[in-house]
Motif scaffolding. Sequence first.
Motif, PDB file in Angstrom:
ATOM      1  N   PRO A   1      39.480  34.149  20.893  1.00  0.00           N
ATOM      2  CA  PRO A   1      38.729  33.721  20.441  1.00  0.00           C
ATOM      3  C   PRO A   1      38.675  34.318  19.381  1.00  0.00           C
ATOM      4  O   PRO A   1      38.295  35.507  19.632  1.00  0.00           O
ATOM      5  N   MET A   2      38.964  33.502  18.155  1.00  0.00           N
ATOM      6  CA  MET A   2      38.955  33.954  17.098  1.00  0.00           C
ATOM      7  C   MET A   2      38.376  32.601  15.677  1.00  0.00           C
ATOM      8  O   MET A   2      38.560  31.673  15.861  1.00  0.00           O
ATOM      9  N   VAL A   3      37.150  33.545  14.936  1.00  0.00           N
ATOM     10  CA  VAL A   3      37.108  32.540  13.887  1.00  0.00           C
ATOM     11  C   VAL A   3      38.063  32.160  12.980  1.00  0.00           C
ATOM     12  O   VAL A   3      38.628  33.449  12.406  1.00  0.00           O
ATOM     13  N   LEU A   4      38.244  30.770  12.492  1.00  0.00           N
ATOM     14  CA  LEU A   4      39.140  31.047  11.496  1.00  0.00           C
ATOM     15  C   LEU A   4      38.990  29.989   9.819  1.00  0.00           C
ATOM     16  O   LEU A   4      37.436  31.427   9.666  1.00  0.00           O
ATOM     17  N   GLY A   5      39.118  30.443   8.699  1.00  0.00           N
ATOM     18  CA  GLY A   5      38.379  30.934   7.443  1.00  0.00           C
ATOM     19  C   GLY A   5      39.100  31.737   6.809  1.00  0.00           C
ATOM     20  O   GLY A   5      38.491  32.823   7.559  1.00  0.00           O
ATOM     21  N   HIS A   6      39.729  31.365   5.509  1.00  0.00           N
ATOM     22  CA  HIS A   6      40.056  32.868   5.054  1.00  0.00           C
ATOM     23  C   HIS A   6      39.741  32.555   3.425  1.00  0.00           C
ATOM     24  O   HIS A   6      39.897  32.724   2.725  1.00  0.00           O
ATOM     25  N   GLU A   7      39.638  31.088   2.926  1.00  0.00           N
ATOM     26  CA  GLU A   7      39.457  30.871   1.610  1.00  0.00           C
ATOM     27  C   GLU A   7      37.506  30.777   1.123  1.00  0.00           C
ATOM     28  O   GLU A   7      37.102  29.655   1.234  1.00  0.00           O
ATOM     29  N   SER A   8      37.233  31.469   0.810  1.00  0.00           N
ATOM     30  CA  SER A   8      35.457  31.641   0.901  1.00  0.00           C
ATOM     31  C   SER A   8      35.027  32.465   0.033  1.00  0.00           C
ATOM     32  O   SER A   8      35.588  33.317  -1.055  1.00  0.00           O
ATOM     33  N   SER A   9      33.686  31.737  -0.545  1.00  0.00           N
ATOM     34  CA  SER A   9      32.405  32.172  -1.433  1.00  0.00           C
ATOM     35  C   SER A   9      31.372  32.339  -0.171  1.00  0.00           C
ATOM     36  O   SER A   9      31.124  31.849   0.518  1.00  0.00           O
ATOM     37  N   GLY A  10      30.407  33.271  -0.935  1.00  0.00           N
ATOM     38  CA  GLY A  10      29.432  33.330  -0.846  1.00  0.00           C
ATOM     39  C   GLY A  10      28.090  34.011  -1.441  1.00  0.00           C
ATOM     40  O   GLY A  10      28.418  34.340  -2.467  1.00  0.00           O
ATOM     41  N   VAL A  11      26.987  34.500  -1.018  1.00  0.00           N
ATOM     42  CA  VAL A  11      25.659  35.399  -1.529  1.00  0.00           C
ATOM     43  C   VAL A  11      25.527  36.143  -0.077  1.00  0.00           C
ATOM     44  O   VAL A  11      25.163  36.587   0.665  1.00  0.00           O
ATOM     45  N   VAL A  12      25.778  37.471  -1.070  1.00  0.00           N
ATOM     46  CA  VAL A  12      25.196  38.690  -0.444  1.00  0.00           C
ATOM     47  C   VAL A  12      24.026  38.661   0.168  1.00  0.00           C
ATOM     48  O   VAL A  12      22.552  38.427  -0.923  1.00  0.00           O
ATOM     49  N   THR A  13      23.710  39.007   1.216  1.00  0.00           N
ATOM     50  CA  THR A  13      22.931  38.621   1.730  1.00  0.00           C
ATOM     51  C   THR A  13      22.690  40.769   2.208  1.00  0.00           C
ATOM     52  O   THR A  13      21.279  40.803   2.334  1.00  0.00           O
ATOM     53  N   VAL A  14      22.985  41.499   2.226  1.00  0.00           N
ATOM     54  CA  VAL A  14      22.207  43.387   2.790  1.00  0.00           C
ATOM     55  C   VAL A  14      23.901  43.987   2.374  1.00  0.00           C
ATOM     56  O   VAL A  14      25.022  43.230   2.784  1.00  0.00           O
ATOM     57  N   ILE A  15      23.888  45.379   1.996  1.00  0.00           N
ATOM     58  CA  ILE A  15      24.767  45.953   1.265  1.00  0.00           C
ATOM     59  C   ILE A  15      24.868  47.138   2.609  1.00  0.00           C
ATOM     60  O   ILE A  15      23.800  47.873   2.881  1.00  0.00           O
ATOM     61  N   GLY A  16      25.663  47.085   2.236  1.00  0.00           N
ATOM     62  CA  GLY A  16      25.857  48.860   3.415  1.00  0.00           C
ATOM     63  C   GLY A  16      26.019  49.844   2.416  1.00  0.00           C
ATOM     64  O   GLY A  16      25.384  50.064   0.993  1.00  0.00           O
TER      65      GLY A  16
END
Length: 362
Positions: free
Chosen positions: A64-79
Amino acid sequence: MAECEQKGLAAVLHAQSDLRIENVPCGLPEAHQVQIAVRSVGICGSDVHYWTHGRIGDFIVREPMVLGHESSGVVTVIGSSVTHLSPGDRVAIEPGVPCARCGICKAGRYNLCKSMQFCATPPVGGSLRNFYNHDASFCYKLPDSVSFDEAALLEPLSVALHACSRANLTAGATVLIAGAGPIGLVNLLVAKARGASSVVMTDLSEHRLAVAKQLGADDVVTVSLAETSEQLSERIRYTVQPANANELSGVDVAIECSGAESSIQSAIRATKSGGCVVLVGMGKPNCSIPVLEAGFREVDIRGVFRYANTYPTALQLVASGKIDLKPLITHRFSLENAIEAFEVTRDMRDNAIKVIIDCTSK
């Protein structure tokens, strides 16, 4: 937001034709990563191909593999080692993370890294999900003027930037773009932004060619399945022929975005002696091309694989208004309705060009 494991929806491909919307966990990001609440994801032809065929070449979906690679979003947690991003930052996600240590990476062509970890390329999972962890070095902070949808489309725009760079496309060039799908259309936008004097586009679909004209194509040629590649290339040469020219010379640059064997043949034949053909479209592993003609006329044939060092330029072009990606977006779906979104993309239903999935967590 509390730093704890998140759980959310994802579009998970289990096997060929078996795409499911499931709840999946997302652990805390590693030191060099950020966790992102994904907002917009564009459906790429490769996502559809994995869904319908279960593989692309040697990349086979075995688990099983999650699809999708054209993406954007909001940072919620930083390393712990991330210093240039903060929770709340809006970002575009460059989906490929190279090793940064091999000779290819050190030479700046990291798209060719053999250890590349690229979203939704087996066995690496993708970003068509509510929450996703990614290397912070490949996340780019967005100005307020760039929407999440536009930021997701920086990925195909990067493909076009790399293709036009590989073609050495300069101001005043005459250009053929074969295929008026999303990748062909972003190549049109980039070619015009780089100063191409004339761009002719080919496709089987009259609707997509009409869109190409709206986006700035100077001429279009509707492909007939009944004609040979020689006949099509002659029609293309006539289309771009200067009125005062004594012979059919062809285009300076051909950007082949369909992957169809006959289209590759026509692109080579429609390119002038000393010109360049770049191969962007993914078709059969092997095909027949007029290699002697290309050799005798010194037509360069160059491969294009993804991109490298393009995201900052892509973002600047969109933020400045030099390139407008919004007209490419024809459909939007929620993550819960992602399977329908894939069906619309596969069938080009309702004249679909670019389909966006809204992954905002409910």
